[in-house]
Design a protein around this motif. Structure first.
Motif, PDB file in Angstrom:
ATOM      1  N   LYS A 369       0.116  -1.386 -15.365  1.00  0.00           N
ATOM      2  CA  LYS A 369      -0.906  -0.909 -14.430  1.00  0.00           C
ATOM      3  C   LYS A 369      -2.226  -0.533 -15.087  1.00  0.00           C
ATOM      4  CE  LYS A 369       2.139  -1.339 -11.172  1.00  0.00           C
ATOM      5  NZ  LYS A 369       2.073  -2.517 -10.273  1.00  0.00           N
ATOM      6  N   TYR A 380      -8.237  -0.697  -7.068  1.00  0.00           N
ATOM      7  CA  TYR A 380      -6.797  -0.972  -7.211  1.00  0.00           C
ATOM      8  C   TYR A 380      -5.969   0.087  -6.499  1.00  0.00           C
ATOM      9  CZ  TYR A 380      -2.303  -2.066  -9.330  1.00  0.00           C
ATOM     10  OH  TYR A 380      -0.989  -2.402  -9.522  1.00  0.00           O
ATOM     11  N   ASN A 384      -3.535  -0.531  -3.048  1.00  0.00           N
ATOM     12  CA  ASN A 384      -2.091  -0.353  -3.167  1.00  0.00           C
ATOM     13  C   ASN A 384      -1.604   0.995  -2.647  1.00  0.00           C
ATOM     14  OD1 ASN A 384      -0.949  -2.790  -4.846  1.00  0.00           O
ATOM     15  ND2 ASN A 384      -2.915  -2.245  -5.784  1.00  0.00           N
ATOM     16  N   ARG A 385      -2.497   1.696  -1.937  1.00  0.00           N
ATOM     17  CA  ARG A 385      -2.152   2.987  -1.347  1.00  0.00           C
ATOM     18  C   ARG A 385      -1.573   3.930  -2.394  1.00  0.00           C
ATOM     19  NH1 ARG A 385       1.762   1.188   0.973  1.00  0.00           N
ATOM     20  NH2 ARG A 385       2.530   3.136   1.874  1.00  0.00           N
ATOM     21  N   GLN A 413       2.463   6.009  -5.529  1.00  0.00           N
ATOM     22  CA  GLN A 413       2.237   5.160  -4.359  1.00  0.00           C
ATOM     23  C   GLN A 413       2.841   5.833  -3.130  1.00  0.00           C
ATOM     24  OE1 GLN A 413       4.373   1.354  -4.083  1.00  0.00           O
ATOM     25  NE2 GLN A 413       2.438   0.373  -3.548  1.00  0.00           N
ATOM     26  N   GLY A 418       4.823  -2.178   2.244  1.00  0.00           N
ATOM     27  CA  GLY A 418       4.353  -2.662   0.958  1.00  0.00           C
ATOM     28  C   GLY A 418       4.709  -1.770  -0.210  1.00  0.00           C
ATOM     29  N   SER A 419       5.363  -0.642   0.021  1.00  0.00           N
ATOM     30  CA  SER A 419       5.769   0.224  -1.085  1.00  0.00           C
ATOM     31  C   SER A 419       6.687  -0.538  -2.034  1.00  0.00           C
ATOM     32  CB  SER A 419       6.497   1.464  -0.555  1.00  0.00           C
ATOM     33  OG  SER A 419       7.151   2.148  -1.601  1.00  0.00           O
ATOM     34  N   ALA A 420       6.502  -0.329  -3.324  1.00  0.00           N
ATOM     35  CA  ALA A 420       7.316  -1.031  -4.324  1.00  0.00           C
ATOM     36  C   ALA A 420       8.795  -0.732  -4.163  1.00  0.00           C
ATOM     37  CB  ALA A 420       6.858  -0.650  -5.725  1.00  0.00           C
TER      38      ALA A 420
END
Length: 539
Positions: A369, A380, A384-385, A413, A418-420
């Motif tokens: 990252k 960024y 990506n919240r 995050q 869309g959360s990893a």
């Protein structure tokens, strides 16, 4: 008590101080004299055993007053069982097979010689049962599997010792009880035994070259066709002979390669690249060794896997929920790439995190990252919240951070689309900070190999796993969990009771179609285990 250093040739000495011997053997039978003496002088050369082995032999002989345990019939049955250990991938000669065969064929001999034979038979018997029951090797020394300190040992060798004593007149029953009951083990052992009794196929190595795509013209096509024709029982990829060698990589051969790829956990696209070529060029002897070391892994696993539990097959990238020792549910996984391998462990799943936030681990932040954040931190983070926080949980202005040297800050995050980590995390105690979780990268489940994570395990159809984990919850509790989940808020949910989990690694299994399935050794564990097993089997 492990039988880790028992005799490696047909000879034995049991060393014990005289004071200990007098206490342990109050009845001076020939067996007691041999066990308490400085050497077993009826066999040469004498070799030492440890105190642990003596204690096991004491436990076997003490209930009968140190009288002999074996007669001609039971000794012959023991020899047959030791010989059959080859079908388990073990070396029968380690268990004094030749010496016992010789002794079993002799006429009745002097009392001390009979006692010598008896102790040698008991030593081989206990060693063999120990190795079948828990593995020839100590897993912790070769392929460690982490588990909490307070978790009880998986294998109970004292119980096995009681069984050994009860069945000494019928060693075939003792061996059958000691051998793992796992279907995976039984099926793989059966196929290994069959292959041992047949001439193994041989094939010429296929040279390196450019990618071999369907329709290509290449001189290696003839070798590829020959390779799949002679493979026999090691795969389904067998073709009918063609009258003339061809240089065209045609449809029939492409389909055979796809079948080979499926049975070797490779992307079944029919393209022969470096990965497929490497698996094609493995010899039949290498495959037999691969089966042998995976039988050892399954001997370890037999005690680790509980009747109701979650099993992660790391090398196969699959997850299973077992209920009453049967597969109640299974799905695909994504596991750690070799540089960030998914660890082997045994633990208990304790709770879920619904709608989780994701605090980026230090290694991922540093290696993955920071380059992005150094170029455009605000952009960024927004895309990506993500938010920057300090170790007290206070939000930090990203413009105030030197992203070349960010110091003591965390990047988190938010929960949501869309959360990893997707919509749920399945948590269990471990020192690796790994867990099972959902993922937005669903398309990656269609890939092979599925090596995409940084050590955690991504689960396909994770809501179905949650259903299995909450199966013992009341209807009202499951309804409450559904409401919490749909709220979008981050919530912890404890399981009705902890569920055992094992994350294990094996590179061969029997497929549902009865064919062997080999997996690439993604983490390079196989060579180390093979070397250790060969050393342990050296006589």
């Amino acid at each position: 008590m492990e039988f880790s250093n028992l005799l490696k040739v047909a000879a034995l000495v049991l060393v014990a101080p005289c004071a200990v011997a007098q206490q342990a053997f109050p009845v001076p039978t020939p067996v007691a004299q041999i066990l308490s003496g400085p050497a077993l002088d009826c066999l040469t050369p004498p070799l030492p055993t440890g105190e642990g082995e003596r204690q096991w032999l004491d436990a076997l002989y003490a209930p009968g007053g140190y009288q002999p345990l074996w007669n001609r019939s039971s000794l012959q049955a023991l020899v047959g069982q030791l010989d059959a250990l080859a079908d388990d991938g073990l070396e029968p000669q380690v268990y004094h097979l030749d010496a016992l065969r010789h002794l079993a064929a002799q006429p009745e001999s002097a009392e001390r010689a009979q006692a010598c034979q008896d102790v040698l038979a008991s030593t081989a018997y206990l060693q063999a049962l120990h190795d079948l029951n828990g593995g020839r090797l100590a897993q912790a020394r070769v392929e460690p599997l982490w588990q909490p300190d307070d978790m009880p040992p998986a294998a109970d060798f004292n119980a096995m010792l009681g069984m050994a004593l009860a069945e000494v007149a019928r060693p075939e029953r003792a061996f059958e009880q000691a051998r793992p009951s796992l279907a995976r083990y039984r099926d793989l052992r059966q196929r290994y035994a069959a292959l041992r009794r047949e001439p193994l196929p041989q094939w010429l190595a296929i040279p390196d070259g450019p990618l071999l795509r369907p329709g290509a013209v290449d001189e290696r096509v003839a070798l590829l066709e020959q390779r799949l024709q002679v493979q026999g029982d090691l795969s389904q990829g067998v073709l009918a002979p063609t009258p003339l060698p061809s240089t065209v990589y045609g449809t029939a051969l492409v389909e055979a390669v796809k079948l080979f790829q499926r049975n070797h956990l490779l992307k079944p696209d029919g393209v022969v690249g470096p990965g497929t070529l490497a698996e094609l060029n493995r010899t039949a002897d290498e495959r037999m060794d691969q089966i042998r070391i995976n039988l050892e892994r399954l001997r370890w696993l037999a005690h680790e896997i509980q009747p109701t539990s979650v099993l992660i097959d790391i090398a196969g990238a699959e997850v299973f929920f077992l209920r009453d020792n049967r597969v109640a549910w299974q799905a695909r996984t994504q596991v750690g790439r070799p540089s960030r391998a998914t660890p082997l462990l045994r633990s208990h799943i304790t709770h879920l995190t619904l709608n989780p936030t994701w605090t980026i681990p230090p290694t991922i932040l540093r290696e993955d990252k920071l380059p992005e954040l150094s170029r455009d931190a605000a952009g960024y983070l927004a895309a990506n919240r993500m938010r920057v926080i300090d170790y007290e949980g206070n939000e930090v202005d990203p413009h105030s951070v030197d992203w070349q040297r960010p110091g003591r800050v965390l990047v988190r995050q938010d929960a949501g689309p869309g959360s990893a980590l997707g919509r749920v995390v399945v948590r269990f105690p471990n020192p690796f900070s790994v867990y099972l979780h959902d993922t937005p990268s669903q398309r990656l489940f269609d890939n092979l190999p599925r090596l995409f994570s940084s050590g955690c395990v991504r689960i396909e159809r994770v809501s179905e796993l949650v259903d299995q984990l909450l199966a013992e919850a009341s209807p009202s509790e499951r309804e409450r969990v559904a409401e919490l989940w749909n709220s979008g808020e981050t919530k912890r949910v404890n399981l009705p009771r902890p569920i055992p989990i094992v994350m294990a690694y094996w590179t061969v299994q029997m497929g549902g179609d009865g064919q062997l399935q080999f997996r690439p050794d993604i983490y390079g564990h196989d060579a180390r285990l093979l070397k250790a097993l060969n050393q342990a089997n050296r006589i």
